[in-house]
Write a protein that holds these residues in place. Structure first.
Motif, PDB file in Angstrom:
ATOM      1  N   SER A 148       0.783  -1.215   0.001  1.00  0.00           N
ATOM      2  CA  SER A 148       0.135  -0.168   0.027  1.00  0.00           C
ATOM      3  C   SER A 148       0.832   1.132  -0.144  1.00  0.00           C
ATOM      4  N   ALA A 149       0.280   2.242  -0.479  1.00  0.00           N
ATOM      5  CA  ALA A 149       1.038   3.598  -0.564  1.00  0.00           C
ATOM      6  C   ALA A 149       0.420   4.527   0.479  1.00  0.00           C
ATOM      7  N   ALA A 150      -0.162   4.035   1.335  1.00  0.00           N
ATOM      8  CA  ALA A 150      -0.783   4.795   2.433  1.00  0.00           C
ATOM      9  C   ALA A 150       0.548   5.813   3.401  1.00  0.00           C
ATOM     10  N   PRO A 151      -0.027   7.038   3.349  1.00  0.00           N
ATOM     11  CA  PRO A 151       1.054   7.983   3.891  1.00  0.00           C
ATOM     12  C   PRO A 151       1.564   7.642   5.158  1.00  0.00           C
ATOM     13  N   ASP A 152       2.893   7.805   5.640  1.00  0.00           N
ATOM     14  CA  ASP A 152       3.315   7.680   6.792  1.00  0.00           C
ATOM     15  C   ASP A 152       2.968   8.636   7.777  1.00  0.00           C
TER      16      ASP A 152
ATOM     17  N   THR B 197       9.666   8.948  -1.585  1.00  0.00           N
ATOM     18  CA  THR B 197       8.773   8.594  -0.674  1.00  0.00           C
ATOM     19  C   THR B 197       8.061   9.744  -0.241  1.00  0.00           C
ATOM     20  N   ALA B 198       8.971  10.979  -0.189  1.00  0.00           N
ATOM     21  CA  ALA B 198       8.406  12.259   0.306  1.00  0.00           C
ATOM     22  C   ALA B 198       7.480  12.563  -0.758  1.00  0.00           C
ATOM     23  N   ALA B 199       7.441  12.328  -2.098  1.00  0.00           N
ATOM     24  CA  ALA B 199       6.436  12.725  -2.991  1.00  0.00           C
ATOM     25  C   ALA B 199       5.304  11.915  -2.742  1.00  0.00           C
ATOM     26  N   ARG B 200       5.416  10.704  -2.072  1.00  0.00           N
ATOM     27  CA  ARG B 200       4.122   9.901  -1.785  1.00  0.00           C
ATOM     28  C   ARG B 200       3.675  10.053  -0.191  1.00  0.00           C
TER      29      ARG B 200
END
Length: 449
Positions: free
Chosen positions: A7-11, A95-98
């Motif tokens: 998943s690309a759920a935000p951290d 990762t920051a862009a996501r």
């Protein structure tokens, strides 16, 4: 069972930043950081390069701290040494862009390999100058046979498991984890297991080791509290192409489920048996590179008396014992009970080797026999002043120092230099490409040499 794509759920840590600012990066610092300044305060920035203008997200802004920490989220003016990161999940920009942070373990992946080595050499030189008060020109050497892209070198890897039962890794300086589908730094035998396709529910941690000379990998499972033996057995049965065991983290004991609980290693024509939880050099070429440096530096002769301190499973003890022969002697000291047991197996039948499990300072404190040479390979914290003093009191003709941390080595080197010893030869090895870590070997000579 095959699991869906990660998943690309935000951290959460990344979506609630302490703030972002634009900074100019000055120089590298020990620990994988780069120095910048914000309103007079030092900021240690990860994923940057000297000379760059970057936008950073603060990750640690304690008002009482002497410095703050930050991660790069955007590059405004790029260094010519910046390259595409080979592992997106460890790439701060990707990762920051996501809306997430990067996983740890490849913090130099955005830097061209030759520049990584130049920076490591500069950091090592700076530590020598600042902590040992000595100057030395350093070159960071790649391991023999290193891949041109600096990948596929890790023979050991540790993974977390996320709440959905997927193979995962921790974000840097965080308890949060993200699922992974590859580990580009790992040797092919580890990635070939495709552990990310399995349902690992009930498992808290997965450690994987592959012998550098071939053979099946070993997978060690750490079950979560309350996981039934039946569930652990089900996970083990889903793993093909590897031995599987259960690891007890506190004791280091391994219980066999399938296959065997140890790996066979070969270095310079010598065979070693290393248990799954036992210490062994991570880079596939590190054992040979370091063992060769040790033998070249100490030049052990038949009949000599040598101490191998922080000896591990006997990587250096075995060739040293062969070199001094039955007329000589080797003292092997290791603190870890499990790893010391590995050393006993690897030195079985060699009566001229004394294998002692315990603290190095305690063992040296009661060791009364003279020593011709001393080798030490301490953990990241280094040996410390007490152990250095004990080594000096033994009056060896030579000391060999293997180190995985330039700061603790430089500190300990300072103790030797203040006693009149000389740094004769120094080799620095880039055995951890795409990370800030490095190894070194130093040959130290007493005042009379």
């Amino acid at each position: 069972m095959t699991l869906p794509e990660p998943s690309a759920a935000p951290d959460p840590a990344a979506t609630e930043p302490a703030g972002t600012v634009d900074l100019t990066i000055e120089r590298p610092a020990h620990g994988g950081h780069f120095v910048a300044r914000h309103e007079g305060r030092v900021v240690f920035v990860r994923h940057a390069l000297p000379g760059e203008r970057v936008r950073v997200r603060f990750t640690d802004t304690d008002d009482g701290a002497s410095f703050w920490r930050a991660d790069v989220v955007e590059v405004l003016e790029s260094s010519p040494h910046r390259v595409t990161h080979p592992w997106p999940l460890a790439d701060a920009l990707f990762t920051a862009a996501r809306g997430r942070s990067a996983v740890g373990g490849a913090e130099f992946g955005h830097i061209a390999l030759d520049e990584q080595r130049r920076l490591k050499a500069a950091i090592f030189e700076e530590q020598l100058a600042r902590l040992a008060k000595t100057g030395r020109t350093v070159t960071a050497e790649p391991a023999r046979g290193e891949a041109a892209d600096g990948l596929a070198w890790r023979t050991r890897a540790a993974f977390a498991v996320d709440a959905a039962g997927r193979l995962a890794m921790h974000l840097h300086r965080s308890h949060s984890v993200v699922p992974v589908r590859e580990m580009p730094l790992a040797v092919p035998a580890i990635n070939a297991l495709r552990l990310w396709t399995l349902d690992l529910s009930g498992i808290e941690r997965v450690d994987v080791a592959a012998p550098s000379g071939g053979g099946d990998p070993l997978v060690l499972l750490v079950p979560a509290a309350g996981t039934s033996p039946r569930r652990v057995a089900a996970v083990a049965s889903s793993i093909d192409g590897a031995s599987v065991g259960v690891l007890e983290p506190e004791s280091g004991q391994v219980r066999r489920l399938t296959g065997r609980t140890w790996l066979q290693e070969s270095v310079l024509g010598l065979d070693y048996r290393v248990t799954g939880a036992g210490f062994w050099q991570i880079h596939r070429g590190a054992p040979e590179a370091l063992a060769t440096a040790v033998l070249d530096g100490l030049q052990p002769a038949a009949g000599e008396r040598i101490a191998d301190l922080y000896a591990g499973a006997g990587l250096f003890t075995v060739p040293l014992a062969r070199a001094v022969g039955p007329t000589g002697s080797v003292l092997s000291v290791e603190g870890s009970p499990g790893t010391s047991r590995d050393a006993r197996r690897n030195l079985h039948g060699q009566d001229h080797v004394a294998i002692v499990q315990g603290r190095v300072d305690a063992v040296l404190g009661r060791w009364n026999e003279p020593l011709d040479a001393v080798l030490l390979d301490p953990p990241r914290a280094g040996a410390g002043k007490k152990v250095v003093r004990q080594i000096l009191d033994a009056s060896p003709r030579v000391v060999g120092y293997v180190s995985c941390d330039p700061a603790s080595f430089a500190r300990d080197l300072g103790y030797f230099l203040s006693a009149g010893w000389t740094l004769d030869t120094l080799r620095v090895f880039d055995l951890y490409p795409h990370t800030h870590h490095m190894e070194s070997f130093a040959r130290l000579l007493p005042p009379s040499a």
